[in-house]
Structure formats: structure tokens, C-alpha cells
Design a protein around this motif. Sequence first.
Motif, PDB file in Angstrom:
ATOM      1  N   GLU A 171      25.366  40.761 -10.855  1.00 40.72           N
ATOM      2  CA  GLU A 171      26.607  41.577 -10.298  1.00 40.72           C
ATOM      3  C   GLU A 171      26.866  39.737  -8.980  1.00 40.72           C
ATOM      4  N   VAL A 172      26.430  39.824  -7.962  1.00 43.22           N
ATOM      5  CA  VAL A 172      26.263  39.064  -6.434  1.00 43.22           C
ATOM      6  C   VAL A 172      26.050  37.765  -7.151  1.00 43.22           C
ATOM      7  N   ALA A 173      24.342  37.964  -7.813  1.00 40.44           N
ATOM      8  CA  ALA A 173      24.666  36.484  -8.502  1.00 40.44           C
ATOM      9  C   ALA A 173      25.678  35.583  -8.473  1.00 40.44           C
ATOM     10  N   LEU A 174      26.180  35.932  -9.926  1.00 39.24           N
ATOM     11  CA  LEU A 174      27.131  35.669 -10.601  1.00 39.24           C
ATOM     12  C   LEU A 174      28.258  35.131  -9.733  1.00 39.24           C
ATOM     13  N   ARG A 175      28.967  35.695  -8.427  1.00 42.67           N
ATOM     14  CA  ARG A 175      29.850  35.845  -7.734  1.00 42.67           C
ATOM     15  C   ARG A 175      29.511  34.594  -7.111  1.00 42.67           C
ATOM     16  N   ALA A 176      27.901  34.547  -6.629  1.00 42.38           N
ATOM     17  CA  ALA A 176      27.941  33.429  -5.719  1.00 42.38           C
ATOM     18  C   ALA A 176      27.768  31.839  -6.404  1.00 42.38           C
ATOM     19  N   ALA A 177      27.389  32.211  -7.616  1.00 39.20           N
ATOM     20  CA  ALA A 177      27.804  30.625  -8.799  1.00 39.20           C
ATOM     21  C   ALA A 177      28.999  31.038  -9.307  1.00 39.20           C
ATOM     22  N   ALA A 178      29.655  31.443  -8.736  1.00 33.09           N
ATOM     23  CA  ALA A 178      31.213  31.195  -9.106  1.00 33.09           C
ATOM     24  C   ALA A 178      31.895  30.633  -8.380  1.00 33.09           C
ATOM     25  N   ASP A 179      31.718  31.104  -6.977  1.00 35.20           N
ATOM     26  CA  ASP A 179      32.148  30.285  -5.339  1.00 35.20           C
ATOM     27  C   ASP A 179      31.763  28.782  -5.577  1.00 35.20           C
ATOM     28  N   ALA A 180      30.641  28.577  -5.809  1.00 33.61           N
ATOM     29  CA  ALA A 180      29.964  27.282  -6.865  1.00 33.61           C
ATOM     30  C   ALA A 180      31.045  26.072  -7.160  1.00 33.61           C
ATOM     31  N   PHE A 181      31.360  26.930  -8.666  1.00 30.13           N
ATOM     32  CA  PHE A 181      31.603  26.159  -9.235  1.00 30.13           C
ATOM     33  C   PHE A 181      33.796  26.121  -8.318  1.00 30.13           C
ATOM     34  N   TRP A 182      34.052  27.114  -7.895  1.00 29.60           N
ATOM     35  CA  TRP A 182      35.444  26.832  -7.498  1.00 29.60           C
ATOM     36  C   TRP A 182      35.479  25.878  -6.170  1.00 29.60           C
ATOM     37  N   TYR A 213      33.463  22.731 -12.802  1.00 30.50           N
ATOM     38  CA  TYR A 213      32.515  22.385 -13.489  1.00 30.50           C
ATOM     39  C   TYR A 213      31.392  20.912 -13.667  1.00 30.50           C
ATOM     40  N   SER A 214      32.533  20.260 -13.862  1.00 26.87           N
ATOM     41  CA  SER A 214      31.419  18.961 -14.121  1.00 26.87           C
ATOM     42  C   SER A 214      30.995  18.788 -12.696  1.00 26.87           C
ATOM     43  N   GLY A 215      31.195  19.156 -11.776  1.00 24.13           N
ATOM     44  CA  GLY A 215      31.258  18.808 -10.553  1.00 24.13           C
ATOM     45  C   GLY A 215      29.737  19.394  -9.666  1.00 24.13           C
ATOM     46  N   THR A 216      30.013  20.357 -10.573  1.00 25.91           N
ATOM     47  CA  THR A 216      28.607  21.865  -9.996  1.00 25.91           C
ATOM     48  C   THR A 216      27.052  20.835 -11.088  1.00 25.91           C
ATOM     49  N   SER A 217      26.757  20.858 -10.008  1.00 26.56           N
ATOM     50  CA  SER A 217      25.109  21.189 -10.972  1.00 26.56           C
ATOM     51  C   SER A 217      24.224  22.194 -10.825  1.00 26.56           C
ATOM     52  N   LEU A 218      23.015  22.507 -12.249  1.00 26.72           N
ATOM     53  CA  LEU A 218      21.878  23.925 -11.418  1.00 26.72           C
ATOM     54  C   LEU A 218      21.742  23.586 -10.458  1.00 26.72           C
ATOM     55  N   ASP A 219      20.999  23.061  -9.653  1.00 24.39           N
ATOM     56  CA  ASP A 219      20.716  22.518  -8.629  1.00 24.39           C
ATOM     57  C   ASP A 219      21.623  23.180  -7.094  1.00 24.39           C
ATOM     58  N   PHE A 269      21.174  34.501 -16.833  1.00 26.97           N
ATOM     59  CA  PHE A 269      21.981  33.980 -17.094  1.00 26.97           C
ATOM     60  C   PHE A 269      22.104  32.973 -18.317  1.00 26.97           C
ATOM     61  N   GLY A 270      21.056  31.973 -18.333  1.00 25.45           N
ATOM     62  CA  GLY A 270      21.438  31.176 -19.560  1.00 25.45           C
ATOM     63  C   GLY A 270      21.629  29.693 -18.922  1.00 25.45           C
ATOM     64  N   ASP A 271      21.474  28.649 -19.915  1.00 21.69           N
ATOM     65  CA  ASP A 271      21.916  27.123 -18.882  1.00 21.69           C
ATOM     66  C   ASP A 271      23.308  27.072 -17.991  1.00 21.69           C
ATOM     67  N   LYS A 272      23.593  25.917 -16.996  1.00 21.01           N
ATOM     68  CA  LYS A 272      24.826  26.027 -17.112  1.00 21.01           C
ATOM     69  C   LYS A 272      26.247  26.404 -17.195  1.00 21.01           C
ATOM     70  N   HIS A 273      26.194  26.178 -18.502  1.00 16.95           N
ATOM     71  CA  HIS A 273      27.782  26.580 -19.613  1.00 16.95           C
ATOM     72  C   HIS A 273      27.246  27.960 -19.202  1.00 16.95           C
ATOM     73  N   ALA A 274      26.623  28.655 -19.868  1.00 14.18           N
ATOM     74  CA  ALA A 274      26.131  30.148 -20.028  1.00 14.18           C
ATOM     75  C   ALA A 274      26.968  30.800 -18.885  1.00 14.18           C
TER      76      ALA A 274
END
Length: 209
Positions: free
Chosen positions: A24-35, A39-45, A62-67
Amino acid sequence: MHDRTKKDSAKKKPRGRPRAYEPEVALRAAADAFWKGGYSGTSLDDIAAATGMNRPSLRAAFGDKHAIYIKALSDYWELKCAAMREALDGGGALDEALMRVYDAALSIYFSGADRARGCFVVGTAVTEAVDDAEIRSLVATGLRTLDAGFEARLRLAREAGELRKDADPEALAMLASATMHTMAIRARAGTSRRDLRRLARKAVSMICG
């Protein structure tokens, strides 16, 4: 003796990911990065930096960036729709219930640390939905859920005499949803929370009028 000490030490070593890697913590942090970057401007790094996880750990969890994005988008819809249901089920008059919904939305739109970030769906998913069927489906399903939530409350209001008998709950629900969307866009464009709340109040007056 030395080998036994090493074995004992290995047994005591905790297994699994550190607490910082809780899903949950990691997913919210990932969402913040996308926000922040879209989507296109956010890399896996970028996601790795935001979550504190390395790329292999991210892929394993979680899988790849799209997942990762799909999970973040689904999580956002769940949170937003839950907040909407709570606001609409909170009792009171129709105008009070609608304003609770819009206040809940504004709390999300202005939840950024340094600036208003609007709606995650409007800000990151709408552009991608044109060419990505999975994202398009999630966006469409979420919008239908918002419309249905408003419509159900408006039908109750009509039955209770808060709306005219000839009022159209379906049309009014779409107006209520459209108000939420324009608030999200205007928040991202710099309109103040105070002015957006005033806009919401005017829309509620029209819906209830």
C-alpha cells in the motif's frame, strides 16, 4: 563453533521486504510519481526513486510500469468512490450531501505538498485512454460509477420531495459529475480552493433548484 554461530545468525535474520516496501505504501508513492509526471513522463527509475525500491523489487511486487500504473489507477478509483459513497450516505438534505462530495473531491485535488494536483484520472489517464484499451475501460467504469452514485441519491431526493417530480435524475447526475471534472481541471490550472468551492455551491443550487 564458528559455523554454528553463523547458522544461528542466519536463522535470526528477518525475511521478506522491509516495512517501507509494504504494497500500500509503495503503491501510493508510485501514484504520487505518476500524478506529478503523468504516465508517459514517468519512468520506472522515477517510480523506484519515489518508492525506495529497486527495479527488480518493483517488477517482482507489481510488474512493469504499465501494471504499476493500472494498480495505482484502480486504487485511486476505489478511494474516490468510497469517499463519494460516504459523503452521499451521510444524511441531511440533498444540497448538504452534494457539497460533502465536492469538499471530499477538493481534499483530494489539493492534497499535493506544494501545489494543487487535481484529479489523478483527469491529470494522467484521460490522455492515455485514447490508445490504451485497459486504461480507457478503467476510466469509463469509474465515470459510470460516479454517475450512478449521484443518480441514486438524486432519485431518493425526488422521492422525498426535494426535487420536482419532473426532475431528471440521470441528467442531473451527469451535471453533478461534470462539475466535479471541471473543478479538477481548474484546480490544476491554478483556481483557488475557495473559488472552486464557490463554483460547486452554484452548481448545487442549479441541481437542487
